[in-house]
Design a protein around this motif. Structure first.
Motif, PDB file in Angstrom:
ATOM      1  N   THR A  58       2.669 -13.493   2.467  1.00 52.87           N
ATOM      2  CA  THR A  58       3.506 -13.383   1.276  1.00 52.87           C
ATOM      3  C   THR A  58       4.850 -12.778   1.672  1.00 52.87           C
ATOM      4  O   THR A  58       5.041 -12.359   2.817  1.00 52.87           O
ATOM      5  N   SER A  59       5.748 -12.679   0.718  1.00 58.88           N
ATOM      6  CA  SER A  59       7.063 -12.100   0.996  1.00 58.88           C
ATOM      7  C   SER A  59       6.972 -10.592   1.231  1.00 58.88           C
ATOM      8  O   SER A  59       7.918  -9.982   1.738  1.00 58.88           O
ATOM      9  N   ASP A  60       5.841  -9.968   0.900  1.00 59.66           N
ATOM     10  CA  ASP A  60       5.648  -8.539   1.158  1.00 59.66           C
ATOM     11  C   ASP A  60       5.175  -8.259   2.580  1.00 59.66           C
ATOM     12  O   ASP A  60       5.171  -7.107   3.007  1.00 59.66           O
ATOM     13  N   ASP A  61       4.753  -9.272   3.305  1.00 60.18           N
ATOM     14  CA  ASP A  61       4.261  -9.107   4.673  1.00 60.18           C
ATOM     15  C   ASP A  61       5.418  -9.049   5.668  1.00 60.18           C
ATOM     16  O   ASP A  61       6.474  -9.633   5.432  1.00 60.18           O
ATOM     17  N   THR A  62       5.172  -8.348   6.764  1.00 58.05           N
ATOM     18  CA  THR A  62       6.117  -8.318   7.880  1.00 58.05           C
ATOM     19  C   THR A  62       5.463  -9.027   9.053  1.00 58.05           C
ATOM     20  O   THR A  62       4.349  -8.682   9.459  1.00 58.05           O
ATOM     21  N   PHE A  87       2.323   0.775   8.529  1.00 59.78           N
ATOM     22  CA  PHE A  87       1.833  -0.177   7.529  1.00 59.78           C
ATOM     23  C   PHE A  87       0.410   0.161   7.131  1.00 59.78           C
ATOM     24  O   PHE A  87      -0.336   0.786   7.887  1.00 59.78           O
ATOM     25  N   ASP A  88       0.043  -0.281   5.940  1.00 58.29           N
ATOM     26  CA  ASP A  88      -1.325  -0.066   5.452  1.00 58.29           C
ATOM     27  C   ASP A  88      -2.326  -0.908   6.241  1.00 58.29           C
ATOM     28  O   ASP A  88      -3.433  -0.457   6.517  1.00 58.29           O
ATOM     29  N   MET A 125       0.150  -3.185  -4.121  1.00 59.70           N
ATOM     30  CA  MET A 125      -0.251  -4.090  -3.049  1.00 59.70           C
ATOM     31  C   MET A 125       0.032  -3.433  -1.694  1.00 59.70           C
ATOM     32  O   MET A 125       1.075  -2.828  -1.497  1.00 59.70           O
ATOM     33  N   ASN A 126      -0.902  -3.544  -0.799  1.00 55.35           N
ATOM     34  CA  ASN A 126      -0.731  -2.980   0.541  1.00 55.35           C
ATOM     35  C   ASN A 126       0.268  -3.790   1.341  1.00 55.35           C
ATOM     36  O   ASN A 126       0.323  -5.006   1.238  1.00 55.35           O
ATOM     37  N   LYS A 127       1.027  -3.100   2.147  1.00 56.30           N
ATOM     38  CA  LYS A 127       1.951  -3.789   3.035  1.00 56.30           C
ATOM     39  C   LYS A 127       1.226  -4.109   4.334  1.00 56.30           C
ATOM     40  O   LYS A 127       0.534  -3.264   4.896  1.00 56.30           O
ATOM     41  N   ARG A 128       1.396  -5.348   4.782  1.00 55.56           N
ATOM     42  CA  ARG A 128       0.695  -5.806   5.987  1.00 55.56           C
ATOM     43  C   ARG A 128       1.706  -6.132   7.079  1.00 55.56           C
ATOM     44  O   ARG A 128       2.804  -6.598   6.808  1.00 55.56           O
TER      45      ARG A 128
END
Length: 72
Positions: free
Chosen positions: A58-62, A28-29, A1-4
């Motif tokens: 999501t929890s992967d997003d910054t 970031f991607d 999954m790409n980081k956003r």
């Protein structure tokens, strides 16, 4: 999954030249800047809610918000 990376703020977050969020976004991607000149904190909140509705954070997003004040 790409980081956003999502950034929100006033003109310190969006200007003619690169700002703090542009440099962070390079790591970031995917990078989305919702900075807007003259934006107040209420406007930043509305933009954040709109972005969440569109992109489903999501929890992967910054997510970073630069709050503004009257004496900046």
């Amino acid at each position: 999954m790409n980081k956003r990376f999502f950034s929100f703020g006033c003109s310190f977050s969006s200007f003619w030249w690169s700002t703090w969020n542009d440099y962070i976004g390079l790591n970031f991607d995917e990078y989305y800047s919702y900075g807007c000149g003259g934006a107040d904190n209420k406007h930043n909140l509305y933009r954040l809610l709109q972005a969440d509705k569109k992109y489903k954070f999501t929890s992967d997003d910054t997510v970073m918000v630069m709050f503004t004040s009257f004496n900046r």
